[in-house]
Design an enzyme around this catalytic site. Sequence first.
Site, PDB file in Angstrom:
ATOM      1  N   CYS A 139      39.094  33.597  40.675  1.00  0.00           N
ATOM      2  CA  CYS A 139      40.156  33.382  39.695  1.00  0.00           C
ATOM      3  C   CYS A 139      41.025  34.633  39.571  1.00  0.00           C
ATOM      4  O   CYS A 139      42.262  34.550  39.588  1.00  0.00           O
ATOM      5  CB  CYS A 139      39.544  33.017  38.343  1.00  0.00           C
ATOM      6  N   CYS A 140      40.402  35.793  39.478  1.00  0.00           N
ATOM      7  CA  CYS A 140      41.153  37.049  39.399  1.00  0.00           C
ATOM      8  C   CYS A 140      41.956  37.283  40.675  1.00  0.00           C
ATOM      9  O   CYS A 140      43.076  37.814  40.625  1.00  0.00           O
ATOM     10  CB  CYS A 140      40.204  38.220  39.166  1.00  0.00           C
ATOM     11  N   CYS A 171      42.422  38.225  29.842  1.00  0.00           N
ATOM     12  CA  CYS A 171      42.623  36.785  29.690  1.00  0.00           C
ATOM     13  C   CYS A 171      41.706  36.241  28.596  1.00  0.00           C
ATOM     14  O   CYS A 171      40.593  36.736  28.394  1.00  0.00           O
ATOM     15  CB  CYS A 171      42.343  36.074  31.004  1.00  0.00           C
ATOM     16  N   CYS A 173      38.472  43.326  37.313  1.00  0.00           N
ATOM     17  CA  CYS A 173      39.192  42.143  37.803  1.00  0.00           C
ATOM     18  C   CYS A 173      39.406  42.208  39.307  1.00  0.00           C
ATOM     19  O   CYS A 173      39.671  41.195  39.948  1.00  0.00           O
ATOM     20  CB  CYS A 173      40.532  42.003  37.090  1.00  0.00           C
TER      21      CYS A 173
END
Length: 242
Positions: free
Chosen positions: A125-126, A208, A234
């Site tokens: 996702c990062c 986030c 991240c």
Amino acid sequence: MSETKITYDDFNPHAFETLDITDETKGAREVIRWAYDVYGDSIIYSCSFGAEGMILIDLISSVKKDAEIVFLDTNLHFQETYDLIDRVKARYPELNIKLKQPSLTLEEQADQVAPALWKQDPNQCCYIRKIKPLEEVLSGATAWVSGLRREQSPSRQATNFINKDERFKSVKVCPLIHWTWDDVWDYIKAHDLHYNELHDFNFPSIGCIPCTEAVSGNGDSRAGRWTNSTKTECGLHTTNKP
């Protein structure tokens, strides 16, 4: 301090070893002045709009009023973060502040990769929402600025003022390496800087929404990120790929 441009291919790790760090900014102002004098428009500040970011924006704006500031907008940030960006734009109207979007919307990511990817594979996702966008931002830049501090976490203790960035094949300039968390807030208060209101509610580090929590008790300034996980970064400041 040398006016020689340091590049990824012609890197000098010893360039700032003798820099005087006894001034109010512990060398940060001088490093920033050098960076923008040498790199000009080929340096970009990738800003998360955390507490450290407010200091760097203030210092950078005093050196280059139209500096390019890029926020990696994952579309998963707190509203307080977006509100802060608006306040910063109003205070420093000449700065070139841009919000960089990922190539995939959240809906497209859910359809093409996985729903709630931050739960199943936060590294991926990062990579999609932060690392790839920054790769695009830095594709035409020689150097970039980061707010890393050595005190933040064990993985950041070896950070120098000027770093050879293997992840982005660039030069990473980190003016705040010698600052403590108290130094950060002393400067913010002394200069009446804006900051994210979530800091007043026990959020030392703000990213986030799904991956950021308030903390209780003492811990490093990265506490509250990826709770109950071995993940601590991240990926912007590591060389490991997902």
